[in-house]
Design an enzyme around this catalytic site. Structure first.
Site, PDB file in Angstrom:
ATOM      1  N   GLU A  16      -6.842   4.635  -0.715  1.00  0.00           N
ATOM      2  CA  GLU A  16      -6.512   5.307   0.535  1.00  0.00           C
ATOM      3  C   GLU A  16      -6.011   6.715   0.242  1.00  0.00           C
ATOM      4  O   GLU A  16      -5.339   6.939  -0.765  1.00  0.00           O
ATOM      5  CB  GLU A  16      -5.429   4.528   1.293  1.00  0.00           C
ATOM      6  CG  GLU A  16      -5.917   3.211   1.830  1.00  0.00           C
ATOM      7  CD  GLU A  16      -4.863   2.463   2.623  1.00  0.00           C
ATOM      8  OE1 GLU A  16      -5.232   1.520   3.327  1.00  0.00           O
ATOM      9  OE2 GLU A  16      -3.669   2.828   2.535  1.00  0.00           O
TER      10      GLU A  16
ATOM     11  N   CYS B 195       0.578  -7.510   5.922  1.00  0.00           N
ATOM     12  CA  CYS B 195       0.180  -6.287   5.227  1.00  0.00           C
ATOM     13  C   CYS B 195      -1.305  -6.193   4.890  1.00  0.00           C
ATOM     14  O   CYS B 195      -2.069  -7.123   5.051  1.00  0.00           O
ATOM     15  CB  CYS B 195       1.089  -6.022   4.041  1.00  0.00           C
ATOM     16  SG  CYS B 195       2.799  -5.790   4.601  1.00  0.00           S
ATOM     17  N   ASP B 196      -1.653  -5.021   4.381  1.00  0.00           N
ATOM     18  CA  ASP B 196      -2.987  -4.457   4.521  1.00  0.00           C
ATOM     19  C   ASP B 196      -4.144  -5.303   3.990  1.00  0.00           C
ATOM     20  O   ASP B 196      -5.096  -5.561   4.688  1.00  0.00           O
ATOM     21  CB  ASP B 196      -3.026  -3.084   3.850  1.00  0.00           C
ATOM     22  CG  ASP B 196      -2.124  -2.088   4.556  1.00  0.00           C
ATOM     23  OD1 ASP B 196      -1.077  -2.505   5.056  1.00  0.00           O
ATOM     24  OD2 ASP B 196      -2.462  -0.913   4.601  1.00  0.00           O
ATOM     25  N   LYS B 197      -4.126  -5.678   2.732  1.00  0.00           N
ATOM     26  CA  LYS B 197      -5.257  -6.408   2.163  1.00  0.00           C
ATOM     27  C   LYS B 197      -4.999  -7.904   2.124  1.00  0.00           C
ATOM     28  O   LYS B 197      -5.909  -8.692   1.928  1.00  0.00           O
ATOM     29  CB  LYS B 197      -5.576  -5.923   0.736  1.00  0.00           C
ATOM     30  CG  LYS B 197      -5.761  -4.425   0.631  1.00  0.00           C
ATOM     31  CD  LYS B 197      -6.719  -3.895   1.666  1.00  0.00           C
ATOM     32  CE  LYS B 197      -6.522  -2.430   1.938  1.00  0.00           C
ATOM     33  NZ  LYS B 197      -5.188  -2.036   2.343  1.00  0.00           N
TER      34      LYS B 197
ATOM     35  N   CYS C 268       4.791  -2.036   8.456  1.00  0.00           N
ATOM     36  CA  CYS C 268       5.200  -0.724   8.985  1.00  0.00           C
ATOM     37  C   CYS C 268       4.778  -0.546  10.440  1.00  0.00           C
ATOM     38  O   CYS C 268       3.687  -0.942  10.838  1.00  0.00           O
ATOM     39  CB  CYS C 268       4.652   0.386   8.102  1.00  0.00           C
ATOM     40  SG  CYS C 268       5.288   0.295   6.409  1.00  0.00           S
TER      41      CYS C 268
ATOM     42  N   ASP D 153       0.817  -1.209   0.000  1.00  0.00           N
ATOM     43  CA  ASP D 153       0.000   0.000   0.000  1.00  0.00           C
ATOM     44  C   ASP D 153       0.855   1.264   0.000  1.00  0.00           C
ATOM     45  O   ASP D 153       0.497   2.269  -0.616  1.00  0.00           O
ATOM     46  CB  ASP D 153      -0.930   0.014   1.217  1.00  0.00           C
ATOM     47  CG  ASP D 153      -2.184  -0.816   0.958  1.00  0.00           C
ATOM     48  OD1 ASP D 153      -2.126  -1.709   0.095  1.00  0.00           O
ATOM     49  OD2 ASP D 153      -3.198  -0.571   1.628  1.00  0.00           O
TER      50      ASP D 153
ATOM     51  N   SER E 130      -5.527   5.315   5.038  1.00  0.00           N
ATOM     52  CA  SER E 130      -4.537   4.429   5.626  1.00  0.00           C
ATOM     53  C   SER E 130      -4.670   4.487   7.144  1.00  0.00           C
ATOM     54  O   SER E 130      -5.123   5.481   7.712  1.00  0.00           O
ATOM     55  CB  SER E 130      -3.138   4.896   5.221  1.00  0.00           C
ATOM     56  OG  SER E 130      -2.157   4.319   6.042  1.00  0.00           O
TER      57      SER E 130
END
Length: 557
Positions: A446, A123-125, A195, A82, A472
């Site tokens: 985002e 991570c995000d998705k 992150c 992302d 985000s």
């Protein structure tokens, strides 16, 4: 004694000799053919810092599987970074990748009749897609992440990726030099891992543990630590036991588990993206979770942590403080945790919480003295968002509960960023970014670039941002996302004009376009949808299949 193995349909019987021959081409022996086959779905790649070490993590999982008497078989799944996709066309593909990830894991596991599944991902998705697949398949499964990145150190303070995004705005406004920006970007991301703040990736890591779908410590143990490798090895050992006992994900992730996960999310001040992901994941477990569940729990769940970007602490600090279980132990004092439910550890939540204590009170506040009496996320409704919108209230400046200003309207993120960079946005403005929802984007980007610019310029108390896109987990300020219905579906946000007054009231949980209902209806009667922004490829299919953000932006069945 094993239960009947699903993989036997590919291994047992005269007619399966060709199948056995193919397995033997992989180096699998006759002895291994009698053992459970465990799928290791690994999102390793060389573009995402949270994934670059996952080959190693997967090897520890496989070692654990072999120790327990199983046969691990690895395959790959995709992932989008992302941070790298942010602020350009690439972000249109991030949320849509979630559905592809879930589908691809389903295809591989079903086609090859695996007995159990471990998803190694970060991570995000990728994490939500993995959890969706786990619920859909409903075979014994565990999720294990690569763990969070360590925080960087810049001029004596801890920093993470969000600090670099905000520094761009600080340079633009003359508050930071280019040399200092260069120094910061070299220090902010010092290790592999997702992150370091309470952004979407780490929020979802924590919630996988709260749901009971990963082992204790999975949510917070940093990526570089040996502890992360031990968790991976124990995961491999435990999945074989789950197969032996035929304990399935839907036995674990019940409605009570999802409510507990929401409470943990609210207590941690997690990413607003969880309002998309938890309902989408729950759907695959045949559990219904709505915005109302978030809203109701937010009223009784205190905010116990101030983690980056809302505060000075990072995931490594949360881990030192006792991690997810310490937060759950604290929330249990308010009877917000269902302790009788089972987890993939084959222990109940009550058993896991036994002996747990908070080890750093500066990081995890007591429920008697929280940062906020209510949760870190709020659902807003009103004439601008009849079906709801979301804001991370824990990342709003202290004491700021109302904002009223005048709209500056943009039909894309790029237009808004250009105007902010050119100094055309100032105090009292409500930046409205529309046609960035699931259908209109398409892909619901985002908005970290515009929100970070606003914060970096020191305007996070004085400028609001409202969008049918999303944010985000690194976003802070008066930022309202997921406005539903989105502009592309004819929601009121589609007819906002420059200069229209907008009021955001966090106490009343409202967001209103301060026009008469007749005026809004009249404008909507004249509205016509614009031409699609894309005309080919996966995003066209996604825009036709996806639902509203208020229902998780899932494919319609």
């Amino acid at each position: 004694m094993w239960v009947v193995m699903r993989s036997d349909v590919t291994k047992v019987g005269l007619e399966r000799a060709p199948h056995r021959s193919l397995y033997k081409a992989l180096g699998i022996t006759d002895e291994e053919l009698g053992k459970p086959f465990i799928a290791i779905a690994n999102s390793f790649n060389e573009i995402i810092p949270g994934h670059v070490h996952l080959r190693e993590i997967a090897e520890y999982v496989k070692a654990g599987v072999r120790m327990a008497g199983g046969v691990p078989i690895e395959f790959g799944i995709i992932g989008v970074c992302d941070g790298i996709a942010m602020g350009h066309e690439g972000m249109k593909y991030s949320l849509p990748s979630r559905e592809l990830i879930a589908d691809s894991i389903e295809l591989m596991v079903k086609a090859h009749a695996f007995d159990g599944l471990v998803v190694v991902a970060s991570c995000d998705k990728i994490i939500p897609g993995a959890l969706m697949a786990i619920g859909r398949l409903n075979i014994p499964s565990i999720f294990v992440s690569g763990g969070p990145m360590l925080a960087g150190t810049y001029r004596g303070r801890k920093v993470a990726l969000s600090d670099v995004f905000e520094a761009v705005g600080a340079v633009k406004s003359g508050r930071l030099s280019l040399d200092e920006l260069s120094r910061l970007e070299n220090l902010a991301c010092p290790s592999c891992g997702s992150c370091a703040g309470m952004y979407t990736a780490n929020t979802m890591n924590c919630l996988s543990e709260a749901l009971g779908l990963s082992l204790p410590g999975n949510g917070t143990a940093p990526a570089p630590l040996a502890e992360r490798r031990r968790i991976a090895k124990y995961t491999g050992m435990k999945i074989v036991e789950l197969v032996k006992k035929d304990v399935r994900p839907r036995d674990i992730a019940t409605r009570e588990a999802f409510l507990d996960a929401i409470a943990v999310d609210l207590a941690l001040g997690g990413s607003t993206n969880t309002v998309l992901h938890l309902p989408a994941i729950a759907r695959e477990f045949n559990v219904k979770i709505t915005l109302d569940d978030f809203d109701e729990l937010s009223e009784k769940t205190p905010t116990l942590a101030k983690l980056s970007p809302a505060g000075p602490y990072h995931i490594e600090d949360l881990h030192e403080a006792g991690g997810v279980l310490a937060v759950m132990k604290e929330l249990d004092k308010k009877s917000l945790i269902h302790k009788d439910r089972m987890t993939v550890s084959l222990k109940t939540v009550a058993e896991l919480l036994r002996g747990v204590e908070v080890l750093r009170r500066d990081v995890i506040k007591p429920v008697e003295d929280p940062w906020r009496l209510t949760g870190g996320i709020s659902i807003l409704k009103g004439s601008l968002a009849p079906e709801g919108a979301v804001i991370k209230v824990s990342a709003v400046a202290e004491g700021l509960t109302e904002f009223e200003g005048y709209a500056k309207v943009f039909d894309s993120e790029e237009e808004a960023v250009e105007a902010i960079m050119a100094g055309k946005v100032g105090r009292g403005d409500v930046v409205v970014i529309r046609y960035e929802g699931p259908k209109g984007g398409p892909g619901m980007r985002e908005m970290l670039t515009p929100t970070s610019l606003i914060s970096g310029m020191g305007l996070d108390r004085d400028v609001a941002l409202v969008t049918d896109g999303r944010f985000s987990g690194a976003t802070r300020g008066i930022c309202v996302g997921h406005v539903s219905p989105e502009a592309a579906e004819g929601g009121p946000i589609a007819v906002v004009k420059d200069g229209d007054p907008i009021r955001i009231d966090l106490k009343k949980k409202s967001i209103d376009l301060l026009l008469s209902s007749d005026e809004i209806k009249e404008r909507l009667s004249r509205w016509r949808p614009p031409e699609p922004k894309v005309r080919e490829g996966y995003l066209i299919r996604y825009s036709k299949l996806t639902s509203s953000a208020s229902t998780g932006a899932v494919f319609r069945w």
